[in-house]
Design a protein around this motif. Structure first.
Motif, PDB file in Angstrom:
ATOM      1  N   MET A  44       0.934  -1.213   0.128  1.00 38.79           N
ATOM      2  CA  MET A  44       0.010   0.027  -0.085  1.00 38.79           C
ATOM      3  C   MET A  44       0.958   1.330  -0.060  1.00 38.79           C
ATOM      4  SD  MET A  44      -3.044  -1.397   0.055  1.00 38.79           S
ATOM      5  CE  MET A  44      -4.265  -0.204   0.388  1.00 38.79           C
ATOM      6  N   ASP A  45       0.253   2.235  -0.686  1.00 37.33           N
ATOM      7  CA  ASP A  45       0.846   3.612  -0.623  1.00 37.33           C
ATOM      8  C   ASP A  45       0.801   4.058   0.903  1.00 37.33           C
ATOM      9  OD1 ASP A  45       1.809   6.079  -2.509  1.00 37.33           O
ATOM     10  OD2 ASP A  45       0.764   6.757  -0.725  1.00 37.33           O
ATOM     11  N   PRO A  46       2.008   4.597   1.438  1.00 38.20           N
ATOM     12  CA  PRO A  46       1.864   5.153   2.992  1.00 38.20           C
ATOM     13  C   PRO A  46       0.911   6.174   3.272  1.00 38.20           C
ATOM     14  CG  PRO A  46       4.010   5.636   1.963  1.00 38.20           C
ATOM     15  CD  PRO A  46       3.384   4.933   0.866  1.00 38.20           C
ATOM     16  N   GLU A  47       0.710   6.896   2.194  1.00 38.76           N
ATOM     17  CA  GLU A  47      -0.142   8.112   2.311  1.00 38.76           C
ATOM     18  C   GLU A  47      -1.684   8.021   1.882  1.00 38.76           C
ATOM     19  OE1 GLU A  47       2.384  10.950   0.635  1.00 38.76           O
ATOM     20  OE2 GLU A  47       3.447  11.420   2.725  1.00 38.76           O
ATOM     21  N   ILE A  48      -1.607   7.131   0.932  1.00 39.28           N
ATOM     22  CA  ILE A  48      -2.983   7.109   0.168  1.00 39.28           C
ATOM     23  C   ILE A  48      -3.348   5.695   0.444  1.00 39.28           C
ATOM     24  CG2 ILE A  48      -4.293   7.223  -2.097  1.00 39.28           C
ATOM     25  CD1 ILE A  48      -1.713   8.896  -2.995  1.00 39.28           C
ATOM     26  N   PRO A  49      -4.719   5.367   0.809  1.00 38.49           N
ATOM     27  CA  PRO A  49      -5.107   3.838   0.979  1.00 38.49           C
ATOM     28  C   PRO A  49      -5.515   3.242  -0.241  1.00 38.49           C
ATOM     29  CG  PRO A  49      -7.034   5.494   1.456  1.00 38.49           C
ATOM     30  CD  PRO A  49      -5.959   6.282   1.015  1.00 38.49           C
ATOM     31  N   VAL A  50      -4.449   3.115  -1.122  1.00 44.57           N
ATOM     32  CA  VAL A  50      -4.756   2.296  -2.239  1.00 44.57           C
ATOM     33  C   VAL A  50      -3.211   1.520  -2.641  1.00 44.57           C
ATOM     34  CG1 VAL A  50      -5.166   2.391  -4.803  1.00 44.57           C
ATOM     35  CG2 VAL A  50      -6.174   3.914  -3.224  1.00 44.57           C
ATOM     36  N   ASN A  51      -3.049   0.331  -3.206  1.00 45.73           N
ATOM     37  CA  ASN A  51      -2.171  -0.381  -3.290  1.00 45.73           C
ATOM     38  C   ASN A  51      -1.172   0.313  -4.720  1.00 45.73           C
ATOM     39  OD1 ASN A  51      -2.485  -1.994  -6.119  1.00 45.73           O
ATOM     40  ND2 ASN A  51      -4.337  -2.522  -5.002  1.00 45.73           N
ATOM     41  N   LEU A  52       0.136  -0.045  -4.659  1.00 45.20           N
ATOM     42  CA  LEU A  52       0.664   0.517  -5.785  1.00 45.20           C
ATOM     43  C   LEU A  52       0.321   0.388  -7.015  1.00 45.20           C
ATOM     44  CD1 LEU A  52       4.306   0.368  -3.808  1.00 45.20           C
ATOM     45  CD2 LEU A  52       2.753   1.950  -3.540  1.00 45.20           C
ATOM     46  N   TYR A  53      -0.035  -0.830  -7.522  1.00 45.73           N
ATOM     47  CA  TYR A  53      -0.235  -1.368  -8.812  1.00 45.73           C
ATOM     48  C   TYR A  53      -1.280  -0.478  -9.264  1.00 45.73           C
ATOM     49  CZ  TYR A  53      -0.887  -4.140 -12.818  1.00 45.73           C
ATOM     50  OH  TYR A  53      -1.233  -4.626 -14.093  1.00 45.73           O
ATOM     51  N   ASP A  54      -2.507  -0.720  -8.470  1.00 48.54           N
ATOM     52  CA  ASP A  54      -3.990   0.317  -9.128  1.00 48.54           C
ATOM     53  C   ASP A  54      -3.446   1.876  -8.914  1.00 48.54           C
ATOM     54  OD1 ASP A  54      -5.083  -1.984  -9.172  1.00 48.54           O
ATOM     55  OD2 ASP A  54      -6.092  -2.107  -7.388  1.00 48.54           O
ATOM     56  N   LEU A  55      -2.571   2.462  -8.257  1.00 48.65           N
ATOM     57  CA  LEU A  55      -2.129   3.666  -8.393  1.00 48.65           C
ATOM     58  C   LEU A  55      -1.409   4.085  -9.472  1.00 48.65           C
ATOM     59  CD1 LEU A  55      -1.012   4.537  -4.750  1.00 48.65           C
ATOM     60  CD2 LEU A  55      -2.890   5.618  -6.229  1.00 48.65           C
ATOM     61  N   GLY A  56      -1.046   2.944 -10.297  1.00 43.49           N
ATOM     62  CA  GLY A  56      -0.290   3.067 -11.502  1.00 43.49           C
ATOM     63  C   GLY A  56       1.375   3.512 -11.243  1.00 43.49           C
ATOM     64  N   LEU A  57       1.903   3.151 -10.178  1.00 44.20           N
ATOM     65  CA  LEU A  57       3.004   3.283  -9.902  1.00 44.20           C
ATOM     66  C   LEU A  57       3.975   2.039 -10.389  1.00 44.20           C
ATOM     67  CD1 LEU A  57       2.640   4.568  -6.225  1.00 44.20           C
ATOM     68  CD2 LEU A  57       2.896   5.711  -8.303  1.00 44.20           C
ATOM     69  N   ILE A  58       3.553   1.124 -10.948  1.00 49.26           N
ATOM     70  CA  ILE A  58       4.484   0.250 -11.603  1.00 49.26           C
ATOM     71  C   ILE A  58       4.522   0.183 -12.986  1.00 49.26           C
ATOM     72  CG2 ILE A  58       4.712  -2.581 -11.964  1.00 49.26           C
ATOM     73  CD1 ILE A  58       5.246  -1.312  -8.865  1.00 49.26           C
ATOM     74  N   TYR A  59       5.441   0.709 -13.681  1.00 53.00           N
ATOM     75  CA  TYR A  59       5.327   0.961 -15.114  1.00 53.00           C
ATOM     76  C   TYR A  59       5.941  -0.427 -15.906  1.00 53.00           C
ATOM     77  CZ  TYR A  59       5.421   5.880 -14.272  1.00 53.00           C
ATOM     78  OH  TYR A  59       5.325   7.414 -13.863  1.00 53.00           O
ATOM     79  N   SER A  60       6.621  -1.072 -15.315  1.00 55.59           N
ATOM     80  CA  SER A  60       6.918  -2.350 -16.292  1.00 55.59           C
ATOM     81  C   SER A  60       7.234  -3.505 -15.267  1.00 55.59           C
ATOM     82  CB  SER A  60       7.888  -2.368 -17.140  1.00 55.59           C
ATOM     83  OG  SER A  60       8.987  -1.895 -16.636  1.00 55.59           O
ATOM     84  N   ILE A  61       7.020  -4.895 -15.635  1.00 57.61           N
ATOM     85  CA  ILE A  61       7.187  -6.027 -14.919  1.00 57.61           C
ATOM     86  C   ILE A  61       7.541  -7.103 -16.302  1.00 57.61           C
ATOM     87  CG2 ILE A  61       6.513  -8.089 -13.896  1.00 57.61           C
ATOM     88  CD1 ILE A  61       4.041  -6.455 -12.597  1.00 57.61           C
ATOM     89  N   LYS A  62       9.171  -7.155 -16.019  1.00 62.70           N
ATOM     90  CA  LYS A  62       9.827  -7.928 -16.938  1.00 62.70           C
ATOM     91  C   LYS A  62      10.165  -9.257 -16.411  1.00 62.70           C
ATOM     92  CE  LYS A  62      10.859  -4.198 -19.767  1.00 62.70           C
ATOM     93  NZ  LYS A  62      11.979  -3.183 -20.121  1.00 62.70           N
ATOM     94  N   ASN A  63       9.891 -10.432 -16.955  1.00 61.08           N
ATOM     95  CA  ASN A  63      10.340 -11.891 -16.697  1.00 61.08           C
ATOM     96  C   ASN A  63      11.279 -12.622 -17.427  1.00 61.08           C
ATOM     97  OD1 ASN A  63      10.620 -14.448 -15.654  1.00 61.08           O
ATOM     98  ND2 ASN A  63       8.469 -14.612 -14.854  1.00 61.08           N
ATOM     99  N   SER A  64      12.560 -12.667 -17.488  1.00 63.28           N
ATOM    100  CA  SER A  64      13.416 -13.313 -17.988  1.00 63.28           C
ATOM    101  C   SER A  64      14.091 -14.528 -17.487  1.00 63.28           C
ATOM    102  CB  SER A  64      14.747 -12.505 -18.526  1.00 63.28           C
ATOM    103  OG  SER A  64      15.674 -13.216 -19.344  1.00 63.28           O
TER     104      SER A  64
END
Length: 128
Positions: A44-64
């Motif tokens: 969760m974001d420490p100041e906003i009661p929403v998780n980081l993914y739903d806030l749009g803070l995760i720009y990319s996830i790569k799996n190699s």
């Protein structure tokens, strides 16, 4: 004359990233991206009661080959826990079996905006 401070000067490891390598002895199947997202949604974001993914803070996830690279940002570069957030994201994923390594990088471009939030996050915060 004093040297101008950069954001990196305030982060614990100077580059806003977190890296950890795991010892994996057996061959395992490729980790599913949805499993990674499910873990990130627990942070969760420490100041906003929403998780980081739903806030749009995760720009990319790569799996190699189960070496996971995540690029993320923050709503505000002046966040007092900026240096801690990449580690929080990484630690949420460390529980997934089969990880070879995880790296979470803090990036600042493109800048975060409310347009990156999911509809669920916008509803939770009454943003239309």
């Amino acid at each position: 004359m004093t040297k101008e401070k950069k954001l990196e000067d305030f982060l614990p490891n100077k580059n806003g990233s977190y890296y950890k390598k795991f010892e994996l002895k057996n061959e395992v199947s490729l980790i599913n991206k949805d499993e990674i997202i499910k873990c990130i949604k627990t942070v969760m974001d420490p100041e906003i009661p929403v998780n980081l993914y739903d806030l749009g803070l995760i720009y990319s996830i790569k799996n190699s080959n189960n070496n996971i690279l995540i690029e993320m940002t923050l709503t505000n570069p002046n966040c007092p826990v900026a240096g801690q957030m990449p580690e929080n994201v990484a630690k949420s994923i460390e529980q997934i079996y089969g990880l070879r390594s995880i790296e979470v990088k803090l990036v600042w471009k493109p800048s975060w905006s409310k347009d990156l939030m999911t509809e669920d996050a916008k509803l939770a915060l009454d943003i239309f």
